[in-house]
Design a protein around this motif. Structure first.
Motif, PDB file in Angstrom:
ATOM      1  N   GLY A  43       0.782  -1.224   0.000  1.00  0.00           N
ATOM      2  CA  GLY A  43       0.000   0.000   0.000  1.00  0.00           C
ATOM      3  C   GLY A  43       0.814   1.274   0.000  1.00  0.00           C
ATOM      4  N   GLN A  44       2.022   1.252  -0.552  1.00  0.00           N
ATOM      5  CA  GLN A  44       2.842   2.460  -0.607  1.00  0.00           C
ATOM      6  C   GLN A  44       2.417   3.334  -1.786  1.00  0.00           C
ATOM      7  N   ASN A  45       2.779   4.606  -1.702  1.00  0.00           N
ATOM      8  CA  ASN A  45       2.411   5.521  -2.771  1.00  0.00           C
ATOM      9  C   ASN A  45       3.384   5.421  -3.934  1.00  0.00           C
ATOM     10  N   VAL A 145      -1.763  -3.081   9.297  1.00  0.00           N
ATOM     11  CA  VAL A 145      -3.100  -2.819   8.775  1.00  0.00           C
ATOM     12  C   VAL A 145      -3.253  -3.471   7.405  1.00  0.00           C
ATOM     13  N   LYS A 146      -4.250  -4.329   7.260  1.00  0.00           N
ATOM     14  CA  LYS A 146      -4.561  -4.981   5.998  1.00  0.00           C
ATOM     15  C   LYS A 146      -5.971  -4.581   5.574  1.00  0.00           C
ATOM     16  N   GLU A 147      -6.082  -4.133   4.354  1.00  0.00           N
ATOM     17  CA  GLU A 147      -7.364  -3.657   3.860  1.00  0.00           C
ATOM     18  C   GLU A 147      -8.380  -4.781   3.833  1.00  0.00           C
ATOM     19  N   LYS A 163     -10.855   0.338   3.864  1.00  0.00           N
ATOM     20  CA  LYS A 163     -10.156   0.754   2.654  1.00  0.00           C
ATOM     21  C   LYS A 163      -8.957   1.627   3.026  1.00  0.00           C
ATOM     22  N   ILE A 164      -7.864   1.462   2.284  1.00  0.00           N
ATOM     23  CA  ILE A 164      -6.652   2.270   2.468  1.00  0.00           C
ATOM     24  C   ILE A 164      -6.392   3.007   1.164  1.00  0.00           C
ATOM     25  N   ASP A 165      -6.461   4.320   1.184  1.00  0.00           N
ATOM     26  CA  ASP A 165      -6.171   5.110  -0.007  1.00  0.00           C
ATOM     27  C   ASP A 165      -4.666   5.141  -0.256  1.00  0.00           C
TER      28      ASP A 165
END
Length: 378
Positions: A43-45, A145-147, A163-165
């Motif tokens: 989940g990195q940008n 944290v896991k979506e 949800k993780i943006d």
């Protein structure tokens, strides 16, 4: 630099630069595919993904430059030889050694650039990349944290995020803490974000509520617009940042005396230090092989596929054997000498073939019949 030297230099720099750009693009694509899990799984940008990919490139420069020089030199020399430009140079009295001078100048430039990258830029970028990967590995969002899943840490913190943006914003949060005194707490919030404040990981939640079981079965319920929850104590990690051989500066490789385990691994450090100095020599070796494959024999209208294939096989074999020697040097320090011998062998063989070609050309000129003028009486 003479006019002919400048001309040959200009003819070579464009295909060599194109080969460097093409191989760099392929390496970037390859590295981006290997690091793609940073976005998909952790989940990195996109900026973290791009930064880690770019930081890994100096380490690949030692492989890119020799191949690019070999390919670019072959393309330029084959075209110039096919247009008889070198034939005209030989006819004007120039030797192959003299013609190869501007070509070797490019090889020396790339050798010095590679040496600079290996000694200074590579450890700097490798350290930065190692730090970024360490931060990603120990990032609370990516590791805990896991979506769409309920994740529980070893300390008893259960967290759920719907949800993780990509910007790190957490949506629809549910948290439950396992307190030793039995006064567990639950939190529910519409959104939140984890921030680093004074070395602590603070989860800032908005538009939510929390419940806690008080004494005598009383349930305390509180709603709020914003709530800060310190989750540092619920997240424990025994990992620590450790630099590998490729991440260390030369002084750390030559004098590994900081810790006891570094003293026991001194052969690996010496092998890495010698590899950084010896690997730039492959730039010179590959260019010499390219020169000999095109200009080291007789002119052929059918091309030089056979000689180029032999030179390419010699270049590939030399580089593979160099990797084997570098690996073996980590176990026996005396083998470090071979790290310099392996790339220098094709250099000396190519020099001998060039001198042999010049000697044969000089002999042909000396044995050529001299034209005489015959004057008939009027």
């Amino acid at each position: 630099m003479r006019t002919l030297d400048r001309y040959i230099f200009r003819q070579l720099i464009l295909p060599v630069g194109g080969a460097v750009a093409a191989l760099t693009a392929i390496a970037l694509l390859s590295q981006s595919l290997t690091q793609f899990d940073l976005i998909v799984e952790r989940g990195q940008n996109a900026w973290t993904f791009i930064k880690i990919t770019l930081l890994s490139m100096p380490q690949l420069a030692g492989l890119i430059f020799p191949i690019a020089l070999f390919v670019g030199t072959l393309v330029a020399l084959t075209r110039m030889q096919g247009e008889h430009e070198f034939t005209a140079a030989y006819a004007s009295g120039m030797s192959l050694t003299r013609v190869a001078y501007p070509i070797l100048r490019i090889a020396i430039y790339f050798t010095l650039i590679s040496l600079l990258v290996n000694l200074f830029i590579q450890p700097l970028t490798n350290r930065a990349m190692r730090q970024e990967l360490f931060n990603v590995k120990n990032d609370l969002i990516s590791s805990l944290v896991k979506e769409g899943d309920f994740s529980t840490s070893e300390t008893g913190l259960t967290i759920y995020v719907q949800k993780i943006d990509q910007n790190g914003l957490l949506r629809q949060i549910f948290i439950r803490t396992d307190e030793p005194d039995g006064k567990d707490q639950t939190f529910a919030a519409r959104e939140g974000r984890i921030k680093k404040i004074n070395g602590s990981s603070i989860l800032i939640m908005r538009n939510g509520s929390n419940q806690q079981l008080a004494g005598k079965g009383v349930l305390d319920h509180l709603t709020w617009d914003e709530y800060s929850f310190d989750i540092t104590s619920y997240f424990t990690s025994d990992d620590y940042l450790q630099y590998k051989e490729g991440d260390r500066y030369m002084r750390e490789l030559i004098f590994p005396i900081r810790y006891d385990y570094e003293k026991s691994a001194w052969q690996k450090y010496y092998a890495e230090a010698n590899a950084r100095i010896a690997n730039p020599l492959y730039n010179l070796a590959f260019v010499m092989l390219a020169i000999v494959s095109v200009l080291g024999g007789r002119f052929s209208r059918n091309g030089y596929a056979r000689r180029i294939a032999i030179a390419a096989a010699a270049a590939a074999g030399t580089r593979i054997f160099g990797v084997v020697v570098e690996t073996a040097s980590a176990s026996a320090w005396i083998i470090n000498i071979l790290q310099y011998v392996v790339p220098l062998i094709p250099v000396f063989i190519s020099l001998r073939l060039i001198r042999k070609h010049d000697g044969r050309t000089t002999g042909l000129k000396a044995n050529a019949p001299q034209s005489q003028s015959i004057l008939r009486p009027l």
